[in-house]
Design an enzyme around this catalytic site. Structure first.
Site, short mmCIF file in Angstrom:
data_model
loop_
_atom_site.label_atom_id
_atom_site.label_comp_id
_atom_site.label_asym_id
_atom_site.label_seq_id
_atom_site.Cartn_x
_atom_site.Cartn_y
_atom_site.Cartn_z
N GLY A 1 -8.30 -18.91 37.86
CA GLY A 1 -8.42 -17.46 37.76
C GLY A 1 -7.44 -16.71 38.65
O GLY A 1 -7.15 -15.54 38.43
N HIS A 2 -6.94 -17.38 39.65
CA HIS A 2 -6.11 -16.71 40.66
C HIS A 2 -4.82 -17.50 40.84
O HIS A 2 -4.68 -18.23 41.82
CB HIS A 2 -6.88 -16.61 41.98
N PHE A 3 -3.83 -17.38 39.96
CA PHE A 3 -3.86 -16.65 38.71
C PHE A 3 -3.49 -17.62 37.60
O PHE A 3 -2.75 -18.58 37.87
CB PHE A 3 -2.84 -15.50 38.75
N ILE B 1 -10.58 -22.39 41.36
CA ILE B 1 -10.14 -21.07 41.84
C ILE B 1 -8.79 -20.70 41.23
O ILE B 1 -8.57 -19.54 40.84
CB ILE B 1 -10.05 -21.08 43.38
N LEU C 1 -2.26 -19.21 43.19
CA LEU C 1 -2.03 -18.74 44.55
C LEU C 1 -3.31 -18.89 45.36
O LEU C 1 -4.40 -18.61 44.86
CB LEU C 1 -1.66 -17.26 44.57
#
Lengths: 157, 93
Positions: free
Chosen positions: A37-39, A34, A44
């Site tokens: 991609g975030h970020f 996760i 986060l």
């Protein structure tokens, strides 16, 4: 947290049916796809997953209030506020209080804190329905045992 | 019209953002006002709080599904007001 299984809380640390309240602990994993991609370069914990952590914590409270006879489903999120960033590796305390038990629904006030400081909060409405089948009920009991659901409450179900 | 009706009409107007003057005692919450089941949860919550009762939504739904009642009996606002008055009276009995 076991994000890959959508299990957002690690263990229940307090469940008080007299007070209609619950607290659970949830440690954000250090590594997870996760965060790629975030970020990229600034990992986060997504706010939607913090809501899910509050919903799952609220859900265990409602399961307890219904003595494992019924199952909650998230129906509404109101006034969700994200007050600070949550980073990989941080340990969160997720709390919920049952505000109202209606006919076929329940309302909770939930929040998350980090080292005593507010992270986020929301008012959640959950539909409360019969378990769709026996397998779901059984799996929920298994998960309950894993997250430290109090035996005395589970035994009364 | 009773204060019960006014209270629920105000709740519906505020909760669902429906102009108050379009809400009538004869209005059917679902068929006329277009309130869906999720919005009705909000309304039920507000009614439960306002009157200190627990609207038996599941029982009503079951009765309608079983053909023992019509939605008009519970969701036309003047009838809903009467049901609420009954629940309040039963609570105080």
């Amino acid at each position: 947290m076991r994000l890959e299984y959508f299990q957002l809380i690690d263990r229940i640390v307090d469940l008080n049916l007299a007070d209609r309240s619950i607290s659970s602990e949830a440690t954000v994993p250090v590594n997870n796809t996760i965060f790629e991609g975030h970020f990229p370069g600034f990992p986060l914990m997504p706010g939607v997953l913090l809501i899910e952590a509050m919903a799952q914590t609220s859900g265990w409270l409602i399961v307890a209030a219904n003595r494992f006879q019924r199952m909650p489903f998230l129906a509404q999120v109101k006034n969700a506020k994200f007050r600070t960033f949550v980073m990989p590796g941080q340990r969160l305390l997720v709390s919920a209080k049952l505000v109202h038990e209606g006919s076929g629904y329940a309302v909770t006030a939930a929040n998350i804190t980090l080292a005593g400081k507010p992270v986020c909060d929301a008012t959640l409405t959950l539909r409360v329905m019969d378990f769709p089948n026996a397998e779901v009920s059984e799996k929920m009991r298994e998960t309950a045992a894993r997250v430290g659901f109090p035996n005395e409450v589970a035994a009364n179900g | 019209m009773s204060s019960t009706y006014d209270t629920i009409a105000n709740i519906i107007a505020e909760t669902c953002d429906i102009p108050r003057d379009t809400i009538k005692p004869e209005s059917h919450a679902i068929n006329d006002l277009g309130i869906d089941s999720l919005d009705f949860l909000d309304i039920a919550f507000a009614i439960d709080k306002a009157f200190g009762i627990k609207l038996p939504l599941e029982q009503w739904t079951q009765e309608v599904n079983d053909g023992k009642a019509t939605t008009d009996q519970y969701f036309v606002l003047k009838n809903l007001s009467a049901r609420i008055d009954e629940l309040v009276a039963a609570k105080g009995a």
